[in-house]
Design a protein around this motif. Sequence first.
Motif, PDB file in Angstrom:
ATOM      1  N   GLY A 160       0.818  -1.209   0.000  1.00 51.72           N
ATOM      2  CA  GLY A 160       0.000   0.000   0.000  1.00 51.72           C
ATOM      3  C   GLY A 160       0.848   1.254   0.000  1.00 51.72           C
ATOM      4  N   ASP A 161       0.625   2.103   0.990  1.00 53.40           N
ATOM      5  CA  ASP A 161       1.372   3.357   1.102  1.00 53.40           C
ATOM      6  C   ASP A 161       2.653   3.205   1.914  1.00 53.40           C
ATOM      7  OD1 ASP A 161      -0.528   4.705  -0.361  1.00 53.40           O
ATOM      8  OD2 ASP A 161      -1.704   5.277   1.401  1.00 53.40           O
ATOM      9  N   HIS A 162       3.063   1.975   2.177  1.00 46.10           N
ATOM     10  CA  HIS A 162       4.272   1.709   2.959  1.00 46.10           C
ATOM     11  C   HIS A 162       5.152   0.690   2.243  1.00 46.10           C
ATOM     12  CE1 HIS A 162       1.793   3.569   6.059  1.00 46.10           C
ATOM     13  NE2 HIS A 162       2.884   3.715   6.798  1.00 46.10           N
ATOM     14  N   TRP A 163       6.382   0.643   2.679  1.00 42.99           N
ATOM     15  CA  TRP A 163       7.307  -0.435   2.343  1.00 42.99           C
ATOM     16  C   TRP A 163       7.650  -1.161   3.632  1.00 42.99           C
ATOM     17  CZ3 TRP A 163       9.336  -1.635  -2.562  1.00 42.99           C
ATOM     18  CH2 TRP A 163       9.029  -0.730  -3.577  1.00 42.99           C
ATOM     19  N   VAL A 164       7.736  -2.490   3.573  1.00 41.46           N
ATOM     20  CA  VAL A 164       8.044  -3.289   4.753  1.00 41.46           C
ATOM     21  C   VAL A 164       9.482  -3.792   4.633  1.00 41.46           C
ATOM     22  CG1 VAL A 164       7.404  -5.273   6.158  1.00 41.46           C
ATOM     23  CG2 VAL A 164       5.620  -3.961   4.961  1.00 41.46           C
ATOM     24  N   LEU A 165      10.332  -3.354   5.568  1.00 43.51           N
ATOM     25  CA  LEU A 165      11.762  -3.698   5.545  1.00 43.51           C
ATOM     26  C   LEU A 165      12.033  -4.837   6.516  1.00 43.51           C
ATOM     27  CD1 LEU A 165      11.828  -0.888   4.154  1.00 43.51           C
ATOM     28  CD2 LEU A 165      14.020  -0.508   5.285  1.00 43.51           C
ATOM     29  N   THR A 166      12.828  -5.809   6.047  1.00 48.14           N
ATOM     30  CA  THR A 166      13.272  -6.919   6.885  1.00 48.14           C
ATOM     31  C   THR A 166      14.731  -7.200   6.574  1.00 48.14           C
ATOM     32  OG1 THR A 166      11.050  -7.897   6.818  1.00 48.14           O
ATOM     33  CG2 THR A 166      12.857  -9.310   7.549  1.00 48.14           C
ATOM     34  N   GLY A 167      15.571  -7.227   7.624  1.00 48.44           N
ATOM     35  CA  GLY A 167      16.976  -7.532   7.410  1.00 48.44           C
ATOM     36  C   GLY A 167      17.865  -6.924   8.466  1.00 48.44           C
ATOM     37  N   ARG A 168      19.167  -6.932   8.190  1.00 48.67           N
ATOM     38  CA  ARG A 168      20.157  -6.428   9.148  1.00 48.67           C
ATOM     39  C   ARG A 168      21.223  -5.634   8.416  1.00 48.67           C
ATOM     40  NH1 ARG A 168      22.680 -11.617  11.283  1.00 48.67           N
ATOM     41  NH2 ARG A 168      23.976 -10.218  12.537  1.00 48.67           N
ATOM     42  N   LYS A 169      21.737  -4.615   9.101  1.00 47.95           N
ATOM     43  CA  LYS A 169      22.890  -3.859   8.633  1.00 47.95           C
ATOM     44  C   LYS A 169      23.937  -3.860   9.741  1.00 47.95           C
ATOM     45  CE  LYS A 169      21.025  -2.508   4.720  1.00 47.95           C
ATOM     46  NZ  LYS A 169      21.571  -2.882   3.391  1.00 47.95           N
ATOM     47  N   VAL A 170      25.210  -3.749   9.365  1.00 46.83           N
ATOM     48  CA  VAL A 170      26.278  -3.747  10.367  1.00 46.83           C
ATOM     49  C   VAL A 170      27.273  -2.618  10.085  1.00 46.83           C
ATOM     50  CG1 VAL A 170      26.126  -6.198  10.948  1.00 46.83           C
ATOM     51  CG2 VAL A 170      27.576  -5.463   9.035  1.00 46.83           C
ATOM     52  N   PHE A 171      28.080  -2.327  11.116  1.00 48.29           N
ATOM     53  CA  PHE A 171      29.126  -1.303  11.036  1.00 48.29           C
ATOM     54  C   PHE A 171      28.556   0.058  10.623  1.00 48.29           C
ATOM     55  CE2 PHE A 171      31.594  -5.286  10.077  1.00 48.29           C
ATOM     56  CZ  PHE A 171      32.140  -5.383  11.356  1.00 48.29           C
TER      57      PHE A 171
ATOM     58  N   MET B  78      39.510  -1.606  16.898  1.00 46.96           N
ATOM     59  CA  MET B  78      40.841  -1.227  17.372  1.00 46.96           C
ATOM     60  C   MET B  78      40.976   0.285  17.493  1.00 46.96           C
ATOM     61  SD  MET B  78      43.181  -3.882  15.161  1.00 46.96           S
ATOM     62  CE  MET B  78      44.714  -3.227  15.800  1.00 46.96           C
ATOM     63  N   VAL B  79      40.204   1.024  16.689  1.00 49.94           N
ATOM     64  CA  VAL B  79      40.236   2.484  16.754  1.00 49.94           C
ATOM     65  C   VAL B  79      39.102   2.965  17.648  1.00 49.94           C
ATOM     66  CG1 VAL B  79      41.292   2.701  14.493  1.00 49.94           C
ATOM     67  CG2 VAL B  79      38.803   2.660  14.690  1.00 49.94           C
ATOM     68  N   ALA B  80      39.073   4.275  17.890  1.00 46.08           N
ATOM     69  CA  ALA B  80      38.029   4.852  18.744  1.00 46.08           C
ATOM     70  C   ALA B  80      36.730   4.957  17.951  1.00 46.08           C
ATOM     71  CB  ALA B  80      38.461   6.222  19.255  1.00 46.08           C
ATOM     72  N   ASP B  81      36.132   3.821  17.685  1.00 50.81           N
ATOM     73  CA  ASP B  81      34.879   3.785  16.949  1.00 50.81           C
ATOM     74  C   ASP B  81      34.114   2.549  17.392  1.00 50.81           C
ATOM     75  OD1 ASP B  81      32.870   4.384  15.158  1.00 50.81           O
ATOM     76  OD2 ASP B  81      33.825   3.318  13.497  1.00 50.81           O
ATOM     77  N   SER B  82      32.822   2.685  17.585  1.00 51.97           N
ATOM     78  CA  SER B  82      31.977   1.567  17.998  1.00 51.97           C
ATOM     79  C   SER B  82      30.694   1.597  17.180  1.00 51.97           C
ATOM     80  CB  SER B  82      31.661   1.650  19.501  1.00 51.97           C
ATOM     81  OG  SER B  82      32.840   1.560  20.274  1.00 51.97           O
ATOM     82  N   PRO B  83      30.759   1.165  15.922  1.00 58.16           N
ATOM     83  CA  PRO B  83      29.572   1.194  15.067  1.00 58.16           C
ATOM     84  C   PRO B  83      28.535   0.170  15.509  1.00 58.16           C
ATOM     85  CG  PRO B  83      31.348   0.045  13.963  1.00 58.16           C
ATOM     86  CD  PRO B  83      31.932   0.598  15.229  1.00 58.16           C
ATOM     87  N   TRP B  84      27.358   0.270  14.934  1.00 57.57           N
ATOM     88  CA  TRP B  84      26.213  -0.512  15.392  1.00 57.57           C
ATOM     89  C   TRP B  84      25.697  -1.487  14.341  1.00 57.57           C
ATOM     90  CZ3 TRP B  84      24.052  -0.110  20.271  1.00 57.57           C
ATOM     91  CH2 TRP B  84      24.524   0.954  21.073  1.00 57.57           C
ATOM     92  N   GLU B  85      25.027  -2.501  14.850  1.00 56.27           N
ATOM     93  CA  GLU B  85      24.177  -3.367  14.035  1.00 56.27           C
ATOM     94  C   GLU B  85      22.761  -2.787  14.083  1.00 56.27           C
ATOM     95  OE1 GLU B  85      22.846  -8.078  14.002  1.00 56.27           O
ATOM     96  OE2 GLU B  85      23.186  -7.062  15.912  1.00 56.27           O
ATOM     97  N   LEU B  86      22.090  -2.763  12.929  1.00 57.49           N
ATOM     98  CA  LEU B  86      20.703  -2.322  12.858  1.00 57.49           C
ATOM     99  C   LEU B  86      19.835  -3.515  12.459  1.00 57.49           C
ATOM    100  CD1 LEU B  86      21.024   1.086  10.960  1.00 57.49           C
ATOM    101  CD2 LEU B  86      21.366   0.589  13.384  1.00 57.49           C
ATOM    102  N   ILE B  87      18.705  -3.649  13.118  1.00 58.65           N
ATOM    103  CA  ILE B  87      17.803  -4.780  12.869  1.00 58.65           C
ATOM    104  C   ILE B  87      16.442  -4.252  12.439  1.00 58.65           C
ATOM    105  CG2 ILE B  87      16.689  -6.803  13.889  1.00 58.65           C
ATOM    106  CD1 ILE B  87      19.071  -6.958  15.836  1.00 58.65           C
TER     107      ILE B  87
END
Length: 281
Positions: free
Chosen positions: A148-159, A206-215
């Motif tokens: 309809g007027d939406h999209w349904v997202l399913t999955g994962r992203k990292v870093f 190892m560097v000053a970075d802490s990226p995320w996983e998105l679900i």
Amino acid sequence: MEFTVPEEYQALRRRVRAFVERELLPLERTLPEAPDLPDDLRRELQAKAKAEGLWALDVRREFGGQGLPNLGMVMVWEELGRSTVPPLRAPSVLTPRIGALYHCTPEQRERFLDPIVRGEKRTAFALTEPWGGSDAAGNMRTRAVRDGDHWVLTGRKVFVGGADKADVVQVFALTDPEKRARGGITCFLVERGTPGFRLGRQFRLMVADSPWELIFEECRVPAANVLGPVGEGFRLAQQHLTRDRIFHGAKAVGMAERALELAVDYARDRVTFGVPIAERQ
């Protein structure tokens, strides 16, 4: 071929170096190693940058920035790379992260891009997945299905850097698994707090970075939040990444220059058995 750097860029380099030496270098000994600056400090530094005319340097003029070309920005990023404040992969205090948002609609610009250019909101860029980074299009599994007027997202992203502070995330998902990079990937603007969207684990690097996983679990995104044409998302991502990679190289040059200067200064100051160690080379 002319390799002379215009004086206006040289002058800008001097202004940025003065800002870095005055505002950023003194913070290196006091700030804990963290993936980003404290919010109140970031706002303070951004206000100082705006007061000195150093804010939104590379944002296009039609979107409220100064429109500095790549050559000028390379020199700016070299100077910013000389300090560990902010950390290497954190947003700069001189210009906001835009990503692919230049392709927004007028309504999307009012909601997302304009506040980001003003430094009031932040965005994050979610392309990489657990099963493929360098071949993001070929290995992408995150799906978006029209309903309809939406999209349904399913999955994962990292870093995904800065996802915990992003008001809106640029998420790239398959809308046609057969076409993939050639018309089958679309970019969606997923706002913080959207049902079905959450942060997963945080990665320690190892560097000053802490990226995320998105679900994304049956995450319903309004069709009005599609960025650019349906199926053209990977083209938008490549346009952003191509330019961004240039600036990562410039930052690395700035880091190397400062590291060499510190090493030389130490070798001249450090005395063993009556002579500086620089004289033992």
